[in-house]
Design an enzyme around this catalytic site. Structure first.
Site, PDB file in Angstrom:
ATOM      1  N   SER A  94      -3.369   5.144   0.176  1.00  0.00           N
ATOM      2  CA  SER A  94      -3.885   5.894  -0.966  1.00  0.00           C
ATOM      3  C   SER A  94      -2.912   5.892  -2.142  1.00  0.00           C
ATOM      4  CB  SER A  94      -4.159   7.330  -0.538  1.00  0.00           C
ATOM      5  OG  SER A  94      -4.602   8.077  -1.645  1.00  0.00           O
ATOM      6  N   LYS A 132      -7.684   6.520  -4.096  1.00  0.00           N
ATOM      7  CA  LYS A 132      -6.679   7.386  -4.705  1.00  0.00           C
ATOM      8  C   LYS A 132      -7.059   8.842  -4.434  1.00  0.00           C
ATOM      9  CE  LYS A 132      -3.538   8.993  -7.548  1.00  0.00           C
ATOM     10  NZ  LYS A 132      -2.143   8.971  -7.058  1.00  0.00           N
ATOM     11  N   ALA A 174       6.503   9.715  -8.887  1.00  0.00           N
ATOM     12  CA  ALA A 174       6.123  11.109  -9.094  1.00  0.00           C
ATOM     13  C   ALA A 174       4.923  11.093 -10.032  1.00  0.00           C
ATOM     14  CB  ALA A 174       7.285  11.900  -9.689  1.00  0.00           C
ATOM     15  N   ASN A 192      -9.397   9.845   0.120  1.00  0.00           N
ATOM     16  CA  ASN A 192      -8.195  10.668   0.239  1.00  0.00           C
ATOM     17  C   ASN A 192      -8.369  11.912  -0.633  1.00  0.00           C
ATOM     18  OD1 ASN A 192      -5.339  11.435  -0.896  1.00  0.00           O
ATOM     19  ND2 ASN A 192      -4.924  10.300   0.990  1.00  0.00           N
ATOM     20  N   CYS A 218       0.484  18.030  -0.761  1.00  0.00           N
ATOM     21  CA  CYS A 218       0.295  18.773  -2.012  1.00  0.00           C
ATOM     22  C   CYS A 218       0.902  20.162  -1.883  1.00  0.00           C
ATOM     23  CB  CYS A 218      -1.181  18.963  -2.328  1.00  0.00           C
ATOM     24  SG  CYS A 218      -2.158  17.483  -2.193  1.00  0.00           S
ATOM     25  N   GLY A 270       7.982   1.863   0.313  1.00  0.00           N
ATOM     26  CA  GLY A 270       8.408   0.464   0.359  1.00  0.00           C
ATOM     27  C   GLY A 270       9.258   0.159   1.586  1.00  0.00           C
ATOM     28  N   GLY A 319       0.859  -0.030   1.218  1.00  0.00           N
ATOM     29  CA  GLY A 319       0.889   0.578  -0.111  1.00  0.00           C
ATOM     30  C   GLY A 319       1.701  -0.211  -1.104  1.00  0.00           C
ATOM     31  N   THR A 320       2.988   0.067  -1.133  1.00  0.00           N
ATOM     32  CA  THR A 320       3.881  -0.496  -2.138  1.00  0.00           C
ATOM     33  C   THR A 320       3.842  -2.028  -2.166  1.00  0.00           C
ATOM     34  OG1 THR A 320       5.239   1.466  -1.928  1.00  0.00           O
ATOM     35  CG2 THR A 320       6.296  -0.458  -2.910  1.00  0.00           C
TER      36      THR A 320
HETATM   37  C1  FMN Z   1       2.368   4.981  -6.677  1.00  0.00           C
HETATM   38  C2  FMN Z   1       2.000   5.682  -5.408  1.00  0.00           C
HETATM   39  C3  FMN Z   1       0.955   6.624  -5.409  1.00  0.00           C
HETATM   40  C4  FMN Z   1       0.596   7.296  -4.247  1.00  0.00           C
HETATM   41  N1  FMN Z   1      -0.445   8.186  -4.278  1.00  0.00           N
HETATM   42  C5  FMN Z   1      -0.853   8.794  -3.125  1.00  0.00           C
HETATM   43  C6  FMN Z   1      -2.003   9.651  -3.109  1.00  0.00           C
HETATM   44  O1  FMN Z   1      -2.689   9.834  -4.127  1.00  0.00           O
HETATM   45  N2  FMN Z   1      -2.340  10.266  -1.932  1.00  0.00           N
HETATM   46  C7  FMN Z   1      -1.634  10.045  -0.778  1.00  0.00           C
HETATM   47  O2  FMN Z   1      -1.996  10.599   0.256  1.00  0.00           O
HETATM   48  N3  FMN Z   1      -0.567   9.214  -0.766  1.00  0.00           N
HETATM   49  C8  FMN Z   1      -0.160   8.585  -1.899  1.00  0.00           C
HETATM   50  N4  FMN Z   1       0.922   7.719  -1.866  1.00  0.00           N
HETATM   51  C9  FMN Z   1       1.628   7.456  -0.591  1.00  0.00           C
HETATM   52  C10 FMN Z   1       1.129   6.165   0.071  1.00  0.00           C
HETATM   53  O3  FMN Z   1      -0.242   6.250   0.375  1.00  0.00           O
HETATM   54  C11 FMN Z   1       1.925   5.846   1.352  1.00  0.00           C
HETATM   55  O4  FMN Z   1       1.780   6.906   2.251  1.00  0.00           O
HETATM   56  C12 FMN Z   1       3.405   5.618   1.100  1.00  0.00           C
HETATM   57  O5  FMN Z   1       3.608   4.972  -0.131  1.00  0.00           O
HETATM   58  C13 FMN Z   1       4.092   4.805   2.203  1.00  0.00           C
HETATM   59  O6  FMN Z   1       3.549   3.509   2.336  1.00  0.00           O
HETATM   60  P1  FMN Z   1       4.160   2.192   1.606  1.00  0.00           P
HETATM   61  O7  FMN Z   1       5.614   2.170   1.869  1.00  0.00           O
HETATM   62  O8  FMN Z   1       3.404   1.047   2.200  1.00  0.00           O
HETATM   63  O9  FMN Z   1       3.871   2.358   0.166  1.00  0.00           O
HETATM   64  C14 FMN Z   1       1.295   7.035  -3.036  1.00  0.00           C
HETATM   65  C15 FMN Z   1       2.335   6.093  -3.031  1.00  0.00           C
HETATM   66  C16 FMN Z   1       2.687   5.411  -4.192  1.00  0.00           C
HETATM   67  C17 FMN Z   1       3.799   4.404  -4.145  1.00  0.00           C
END
Ligand code: FMN
Ligand code: FAD
Ligand code: FES
Lengths: 305, 273
Positions: free
Chosen positions: A22, A46, A71, A103, A133, A220, A268-269
């Site tokens: 998400s 999102k 953030a 989400n 949150c 990441g 994600g990243t």
């Molecule tokens: C830019 C960005 C926005 C994110 N927005 C959300 C979000 O809206 N809701 C949520 O549950 N997690 C959000 N996350 C967390 C990711 O879904 C994920 O749990 C986290 O980044 C770890 O995975 P990754 O290392 O593959 O990115 C966000 C992460 C990033 C980098």
């Protein structure tokens, strides 16, 4: 795609274990220019709240070694616009068998429940509740950091939901097992983890915070080993399925997460860095099954020893 | 709008233009759809640096993109070491670009400050070519105002010669007129109706103020500014790159437009300065 990549999470079968994380995938449309979204096990949208959220001031993102801080502050147009404008665009992908996971975020139990109710009759397969949150009533501590609060919000979400509920856990806790159990006790159908790890970066030359919000969530490859450990711990603490995420950038990373106990994985990243990362990862996972002569990816879940 | 694409571009050449300023020529299919004011994301070869480096398109044509950039950190230093034949991952073309149709039949000022100068080369050339062709969308007049700190930080200056009237500005007066680009535009061009600008925020803010002032005096003037922000995706999904806008934005309807998608170019009236 053959059945050997299929997995089942909370009673819902995914054509393969890979889904978007998400917030890193918008609501999918932007990435449709880069690959066929129907290749994914699921599209996770999102975070969406009851009313539009503005998010945080900028800068909202910063690079860190093998990772990034964000953030964003959950900027989103709110559930009404989401249902009207975004969900219809995902209809075709869903008809092609890719699951849609929405989400949900909120500042209070009422807000979570409000969003969930609005989604009751929409073409959505699963709900993922972001409990990172801040709870405005309880002094802004995250819902996911206190077992009692987590159990209560899970119960409330489950009572309101027509779809199965995944509770998305924050890693910013002392013992993830306690929180995973609290979600299970509250009736969660699955848990997903990890959300981002709270971090901070300071520009030493200017002596200023890099993020306007001062702190941000680390994601990441830098967090991958932490995520693997937490998925392993959670998978051993609960009977419900675990969706693993955190730093997955290759098929190997995804398999590692499944060996630690994840029934499915989110990316994600890696997508921010490489738009077509997910189809590549799926291909690499299939190649792994071939190479090891494994009949089904399901055999890998928790198969470390 | 043309499709965005991710691909591996081949380095066709690289030269140093000034202290810390490099000009990189890339062979890529993205070149043919490029518009002035758009940018590309360059990715580092070092996988520990995940985020894209957004760089404006300085020139495009014949299957090549030219990017002019300053080495500020590890990422741009990595690019500076690229040699002909090397490969670099690139995503583009991103953002909206300048609305050049707004120039039709009007007196146009194209201005860049510092690292905002490069994208103005492509912009000025296309406008000039329209004038030479007597194209229906050609501006009535073209003035180019590149701004620099001082003589030591000058680059690309010669390349503007031939694209209309060129007036230089520098902070210390060591090249062109001493003062800001706004000072030069105010003192030496009383006919600006459309301004295309890229540069540091204080410069853009002052141009936005100048345009506002002229409108207050009854002039019909539009000022387009190209903004910067830290980016993670470059294609509108992460919401990292927003700017406060006067109107509700198309995406989230909260007065936060995405610079990578709704921008990087905005009418100065759209921005909360
Ligand atoms: C830019 C960005 C926005 C994110 N927005 C959300 C979000 O809206 N809701 C949520 O549950 N997690 C959000 N996350 C967390 C990711 O879904 C994920 O749990 C986290 O980044 C770890 O995975 P990754 O290392 O593959 O990115 C966000 C992460 C990033 C980098
Ligand atoms: C739309 C747009 C167009 C740009 N066009 C040009 C150009 O034509 N020429 C040029 O020299 N520079 C341009 N920049 C700035 C350029 O992106 C940064 O200088 C570059 O990313 C720095 O990378 P680094 O690794 O060397 O620096 P570091 O400071 O080590 O980078 C660390 C992180 O911060 C980000 N970052 C640092 N400075 C900036 C910045 N000013 N804007 C956005 N992100 C930044 C980097 O992308 C990276 O993720 C542009 C920026 C944007 C947003
Ligand atoms: S950089 Fe991700 S939305 Fe603009």
């Amino acid at each position: 795609m053959s059945e050997r990549m299929e997995v089942t999470v909370a009673g819902v079968t995914l054509k393969n274990p890979v889904m978007s994380a998400s917030g890193t995938f918008g609501n999918g449309q932007e990435y449709a220019e880069f690959f066929d979204l129907a290749k994914l096990g699921a599209v996770v949208t999102k975070g969406v709240s009851l009313t539009p959220w503005e998010g945080n001031p900028t800068p909202r993102v910063a690079e860190t070694p093998s990772g990034m801080l964000n953030a964003i502050g959950l900027q989103n147009p709110g559930i009404d616009v989401f249902i009207e404008r975004e969900l219809p665009k995902l209809r075709e992908v869903r008809e092609a068998g890719t699951r849609i996971i929405v989400n949900v975020c909120g500042h209070s139990v009422e807000e979570y429940v409000g969003v969930i109710r609005r989604l009751a009759d929409e073409p959505v397969d699963l709900l993922e509740i972001n409990v990172s949150c801040p709870n405005v009533k309880e002094g802004a501590i995250a819902f996911g950091q206190d077992p009692e609060m987590l159990r209560d919000v899970t119960k409330a979400c489950k009572n309101a939901a027509k779809q199965p509920v995944i509770m998305k856990l924050t890693p910013n806790v002392t013992d993830i097992r306690v929180l995973a159990r609290a979600a299970e006790e509250g009736g969660a159908d699955a848990v997903s983890l990890i959300n981002t790890l709270t971090g901070m970066k300071i520009d030493v030359e200017r002596r200023k915070f890099l993020l306007a919000n001062r702190t941000g969530g680390l994601s990441g490859p830098a967090i991958h080993p932490v995520a693997v450990r937490m998925v392993y711990e959670a998978a051993h603490a609960v009977r419900i399925p675990v969706i693993g995420m955190g730093g997955i950038a290759s098929g190997t990373d995804a398999i590692e997460m499944m060996l630690a106990g994840a029934a499915a994985v989110a990316v994600g990243t890696a997508t921010l860095h490489e738009p077509a990362a997910m189809p590549r990862i799926i291909g690499e996972m299939e190649a792994y099954l071939d190479r090891h002569g494994i009949a089904s990816v399901r055999e890998l879940i928790g198969a470390v020893g | 709008m043309s499709r965005k694409q991710e691909e591996t571009a081949r380095v066709a050449g690289q030269e140093q233009l000034a202290e810390g300023i490099f000009s990189l020529l890339l062979e890529t299919s993205l070149a043919d759809s490029a518009r002035p004011g758009q940018f590309v994301n360059l990715y580092c070869g070092d996988r520990s640096r995940l985020l894209p480096r957004p760089i404006s398109i300085c020139e495009a044509g014949d299957g090549r993109l030219r990017l002019v950039y300053r080495t500020v950190g590890e990422g741009t230093r990595e690019f500076a070491a690229l040699r002909p034949g090397d490969e670099v991952r690139i995503l583009g073309c991103l953002g909206n670009g300048y609305d050049l149709e707004a120039a039709a039949g009007r007196h146009v000022v194209v201005t860049g400050g510092g690292l905002g100068v490069p994208p103005m080369l492509f912009t000025a050339r296309l406008l000039w070519e329209r004038m030479e062709r007597h194209d229906a969308l050609a501006p009535a007049g073209l003035t180019v105002v590149p701004g620099y700190r001082d003589r030591q930080t000058v680059f690309l200056d010669r390349e503007f010669e031939g694209y209309g009237r060129v007036l230089y500005a520098s902070d210390d007066g060591s090249i062109g007129t001493k003062g800001t680009v706004t000072d030069v535009i105010r003192a030496q061009t009383d006919d600006a109706e459309v301004i295309y600008a890229c540069g540091p925020l204080p410069m853009l803010r002052s141009l936005a103020g100048f345009a506002e002032e002229k409108r207050g005096a009854g002039l019909n003037i539009t000022c387009y500014v190209s903004l910067e922000e830290r980016m993670a995706c470059g294609i509108g999904t992460c919401l990292g790159c927003v700017v406060k806008t006067t109107e509700v934005d198309a995406h989230s309807r909260v007065h936060n437009a995405r610079i990578c998608t709704e921008g990087p170019v905005f009418d100065s009236r759209q921005i909360v300065w």
